[in-house]
Write a protein that holds these residues in place. Structure first.
Motif, PDB file in Angstrom:
ATOM      1  N   ARG A 101      41.392  34.254  27.931  1.00  0.00           N
ATOM      2  CA  ARG A 101      42.098  35.441  27.423  1.00  0.00           C
ATOM      3  C   ARG A 101      41.593  36.749  28.007  1.00  0.00           C
ATOM      4  O   ARG A 101      42.177  37.801  27.782  1.00  0.00           O
ATOM      5  CB  ARG A 101      42.044  35.469  25.910  1.00  0.00           C
ATOM      6  CG  ARG A 101      40.662  35.569  25.354  1.00  0.00           C
ATOM      7  CD  ARG A 101      40.679  35.588  23.863  1.00  0.00           C
ATOM      8  NE  ARG A 101      39.298  35.693  23.416  1.00  0.00           N
ATOM      9  CZ  ARG A 101      38.858  35.330  22.268  1.00  0.00           C
ATOM     10  NH1 ARG A 101      39.698  34.830  21.399  1.00  0.00           N
ATOM     11  NH2 ARG A 101      37.619  35.463  21.952  1.00  0.00           N
ATOM     12  N   THR A 102      40.489  36.720  28.768  1.00  0.00           N
ATOM     13  CA  THR A 102      39.986  37.955  29.370  1.00  0.00           C
ATOM     14  C   THR A 102      40.040  37.941  30.897  1.00  0.00           C
ATOM     15  O   THR A 102      39.520  38.857  31.532  1.00  0.00           O
ATOM     16  CB  THR A 102      38.530  38.219  28.938  1.00  0.00           C
ATOM     17  OG1 THR A 102      37.704  37.139  29.373  1.00  0.00           O
ATOM     18  CG2 THR A 102      38.410  38.410  27.444  1.00  0.00           C
ATOM     19  N   TRP A 103      40.679  36.949  31.499  1.00  0.00           N
ATOM     20  CA  TRP A 103      40.696  36.867  32.956  1.00  0.00           C
ATOM     21  C   TRP A 103      41.400  38.070  33.571  1.00  0.00           C
ATOM     22  O   TRP A 103      40.989  38.571  34.611  1.00  0.00           O
ATOM     23  CB  TRP A 103      41.332  35.565  33.447  1.00  0.00           C
ATOM     24  CG  TRP A 103      42.824  35.516  33.264  1.00  0.00           C
ATOM     25  CD1 TRP A 103      43.506  35.049  32.198  1.00  0.00           C
ATOM     26  CD2 TRP A 103      43.805  35.998  34.183  1.00  0.00           C
ATOM     27  NE1 TRP A 103      44.852  35.207  32.382  1.00  0.00           N
ATOM     28  CE2 TRP A 103      45.069  35.794  33.602  1.00  0.00           C
ATOM     29  CE3 TRP A 103      43.741  36.597  35.441  1.00  0.00           C
ATOM     30  CZ2 TRP A 103      46.252  36.174  34.233  1.00  0.00           C
ATOM     31  CZ3 TRP A 103      44.921  36.961  36.060  1.00  0.00           C
ATOM     32  CH2 TRP A 103      46.160  36.738  35.459  1.00  0.00           C
ATOM     33  N   LEU A 104      42.443  38.566  32.932  1.00  0.00           N
ATOM     34  CA  LEU A 104      43.164  39.717  33.482  1.00  0.00           C
ATOM     35  C   LEU A 104      42.289  40.963  33.458  1.00  0.00           C
ATOM     36  O   LEU A 104      42.357  41.801  34.362  1.00  0.00           O
ATOM     37  CB  LEU A 104      44.460  39.952  32.710  1.00  0.00           C
ATOM     38  CG  LEU A 104      45.404  40.992  33.289  1.00  0.00           C
ATOM     39  CD1 LEU A 104      45.804  40.617  34.707  1.00  0.00           C
ATOM     40  CD2 LEU A 104      46.644  41.125  32.433  1.00  0.00           C
ATOM     41  N   LEU A 105      41.459  41.097  32.464  1.00  0.00           N
ATOM     42  CA  LEU A 105      40.536  42.223  32.376  1.00  0.00           C
ATOM     43  C   LEU A 105      39.575  42.224  33.562  1.00  0.00           C
ATOM     44  O   LEU A 105      39.276  43.264  34.134  1.00  0.00           O
ATOM     45  CB  LEU A 105      39.761  42.135  31.064  1.00  0.00           C
ATOM     46  CG  LEU A 105      38.776  43.240  30.760  1.00  0.00           C
ATOM     47  CD1 LEU A 105      39.516  44.553  30.546  1.00  0.00           C
ATOM     48  CD2 LEU A 105      37.979  42.900  29.518  1.00  0.00           C
ATOM     49  N   TRP A 106      39.106  41.045  33.945  1.00  0.00           N
ATOM     50  CA  TRP A 106      38.173  40.942  35.064  1.00  0.00           C
ATOM     51  C   TRP A 106      38.888  41.002  36.416  1.00  0.00           C
ATOM     52  O   TRP A 106      38.400  41.626  37.349  1.00  0.00           O
ATOM     53  CB  TRP A 106      37.391  39.632  34.969  1.00  0.00           C
ATOM     54  CG  TRP A 106      36.352  39.673  33.895  1.00  0.00           C
ATOM     55  CD1 TRP A 106      36.447  39.151  32.642  1.00  0.00           C
ATOM     56  CD2 TRP A 106      35.064  40.275  33.967  1.00  0.00           C
ATOM     57  NE1 TRP A 106      35.303  39.394  31.932  1.00  0.00           N
ATOM     58  CE2 TRP A 106      34.435  40.080  32.728  1.00  0.00           C
ATOM     59  CE3 TRP A 106      34.379  40.963  34.972  1.00  0.00           C
ATOM     60  CZ2 TRP A 106      33.150  40.551  32.464  1.00  0.00           C
ATOM     61  CZ3 TRP A 106      33.111  41.419  34.697  1.00  0.00           C
ATOM     62  CH2 TRP A 106      32.512  41.214  33.457  1.00  0.00           C
ATOM     63  N   ALA A 107      40.029  40.334  36.534  1.00  0.00           N
ATOM     64  CA  ALA A 107      40.721  40.244  37.821  1.00  0.00           C
ATOM     65  C   ALA A 107      41.723  41.377  38.029  1.00  0.00           C
ATOM     66  O   ALA A 107      42.190  41.586  39.148  1.00  0.00           O
ATOM     67  CB  ALA A 107      41.444  38.905  37.929  1.00  0.00           C
ATOM     68  N   GLY A 108      42.054  42.109  36.984  1.00  0.00           N
ATOM     69  CA  GLY A 108      43.054  43.173  37.065  1.00  0.00           C
ATOM     70  C   GLY A 108      42.806  44.195  38.165  1.00  0.00           C
ATOM     71  O   GLY A 108      43.704  44.472  38.971  1.00  0.00           O
ATOM     72  N   PRO A 109      41.621  44.786  38.252  1.00  0.00           N
ATOM     73  CA  PRO A 109      41.394  45.776  39.311  1.00  0.00           C
ATOM     74  C   PRO A 109      41.566  45.204  40.717  1.00  0.00           C
ATOM     75  O   PRO A 109      42.143  45.852  41.591  1.00  0.00           O
ATOM     76  CB  PRO A 109      39.943  46.213  39.074  1.00  0.00           C
ATOM     77  CG  PRO A 109      39.706  45.963  37.625  1.00  0.00           C
ATOM     78  CD  PRO A 109      40.513  44.738  37.301  1.00  0.00           C
ATOM     79  N   ALA A 110      41.108  43.980  40.950  1.00  0.00           N
ATOM     80  CA  ALA A 110      41.269  43.364  42.269  1.00  0.00           C
ATOM     81  C   ALA A 110      42.751  43.089  42.557  1.00  0.00           C
ATOM     82  O   ALA A 110      43.217  43.296  43.681  1.00  0.00           O
ATOM     83  CB  ALA A 110      40.467  42.067  42.353  1.00  0.00           C
ATOM     84  N   LEU A 111      43.487  42.636  41.554  1.00  0.00           N
ATOM     85  CA  LEU A 111      44.923  42.393  41.744  1.00  0.00           C
ATOM     86  C   LEU A 111      45.666  43.683  42.071  1.00  0.00           C
ATOM     87  O   LEU A 111      46.531  43.703  42.958  1.00  0.00           O
ATOM     88  CB  LEU A 111      45.525  41.744  40.498  1.00  0.00           C
ATOM     89  CG  LEU A 111      45.119  40.304  40.221  1.00  0.00           C
ATOM     90  CD1 LEU A 111      45.668  39.835  38.872  1.00  0.00           C
ATOM     91  CD2 LEU A 111      45.634  39.401  41.328  1.00  0.00           C
ATOM     92  N   ILE A 112      45.346  44.754  41.391  1.00  0.00           N
ATOM     93  CA  ILE A 112      45.990  46.045  41.656  1.00  0.00           C
ATOM     94  C   ILE A 112      45.658  46.515  43.067  1.00  0.00           C
ATOM     95  O   ILE A 112      46.533  47.014  43.792  1.00  0.00           O
ATOM     96  CB  ILE A 112      45.575  47.081  40.599  1.00  0.00           C
ATOM     97  CG1 ILE A 112      46.202  46.708  39.258  1.00  0.00           C
ATOM     98  CG2 ILE A 112      45.972  48.487  41.002  1.00  0.00           C
ATOM     99  CD1 ILE A 112      45.716  47.536  38.091  1.00  0.00           C
ATOM    100  N   LEU A 113      44.408  46.346  43.488  1.00  0.00           N
ATOM    101  CA  LEU A 113      44.005  46.723  44.839  1.00  0.00           C
ATOM    102  C   LEU A 113      44.755  45.906  45.886  1.00  0.00           C
ATOM    103  O   LEU A 113      45.242  46.449  46.884  1.00  0.00           O
ATOM    104  CB  LEU A 113      42.494  46.546  44.999  1.00  0.00           C
ATOM    105  CG  LEU A 113      41.906  46.990  46.324  1.00  0.00           C
ATOM    106  CD1 LEU A 113      42.082  48.493  46.503  1.00  0.00           C
ATOM    107  CD2 LEU A 113      40.439  46.617  46.402  1.00  0.00           C
ATOM    108  N   LEU A 114      44.878  44.604  45.664  1.00  0.00           N
ATOM    109  CA  LEU A 114      45.610  43.749  46.612  1.00  0.00           C
ATOM    110  C   LEU A 114      47.095  44.103  46.668  1.00  0.00           C
ATOM    111  O   LEU A 114      47.687  44.130  47.749  1.00  0.00           O
ATOM    112  CB  LEU A 114      45.433  42.276  46.242  1.00  0.00           C
ATOM    113  CG  LEU A 114      44.066  41.682  46.545  1.00  0.00           C
ATOM    114  CD1 LEU A 114      43.965  40.266  45.986  1.00  0.00           C
ATOM    115  CD2 LEU A 114      43.799  41.679  48.037  1.00  0.00           C
ATOM    116  N   LEU A 115      47.694  44.366  45.524  1.00  0.00           N
ATOM    117  CA  LEU A 115      49.107  44.763  45.506  1.00  0.00           C
ATOM    118  C   LEU A 115      49.316  46.091  46.236  1.00  0.00           C
ATOM    119  O   LEU A 115      50.285  46.252  46.991  1.00  0.00           O
ATOM    120  CB  LEU A 115      49.616  44.860  44.068  1.00  0.00           C
ATOM    121  CG  LEU A 115      49.795  43.536  43.333  1.00  0.00           C
ATOM    122  CD1 LEU A 115      50.130  43.788  41.866  1.00  0.00           C
ATOM    123  CD2 LEU A 115      50.894  42.715  44.000  1.00  0.00           C
TER     124      LEU A 115
END
Length: 144
Positions: A101-115
């Motif tokens: 339930r917290t994976w998006l909190l951890w991976a969110g910044p990297a996903l935004i950077l990649l997008l």
């Protein structure tokens, strides 16, 4: 007599706030070091961008007192964190555990950077062919 009863609650509230604002007294340097290390790992539930150690909000003062009380009851740091998470949610932790339930909190910044990088690459690629032709017409580049 009724006037005295009506004035009592504000006086009690002020005394309570003054007690909360009083500096904490530690039994040993080790207790103080543990307390400061623990409160740096906890987020103020009101300020949201400050640790419990750095916040001057009244709730932070109260929570610091509660953390010290829990320490003196013999609870471990993990037990204190679990108590606060149960009460306020995982938001109270500066470093919530990595779980489903917290994976998006951890991976969110990297996903935004990649997008963002992907969008930038697509924009640059679409502008190159138009920049290669002098008038924007690909036929102008061919020599006959």
């Amino acid at each position: 007599m009724l006037l005295g009863v009506a004035a009592a609650p504000p006086a009690f509230a002020q005394a309570n706030q003054a007690a909360d604002a009083a500096p904490l007294h530690f039994n040993s340097p080790a207790e103080e070091a543990r307390f400061h290390a623990l409160t740096l790992q906890l987020r103020c539930v009101m300020c949201q961008n400050q640790s419990l150690a750095d916040s001057h909000a009244m709730i932070a003062l109260q929570l610091r007192r509660e953390v010290l009380d829990l320490m003196r009851q013999g609870r471990s740091n993990d037990e204190i964190k679990a108590f606060l998470v149960q009460r306020y949610g995982e938001f109270v932790l500066y470093n919530p555990p990595l779980e489903a339930r917290t994976w998006l909190l951890w991976a969110g910044p990297a996903l935004i950077l990649l997008l963002g990088a992907g969008a930038l690459v697509m924009i640059v690629r679409r502008q190159r062919p138009a920049d290669a032709a002098p008038n924007g017409d690909p036929d102008d580049l061919q020599e006959w």
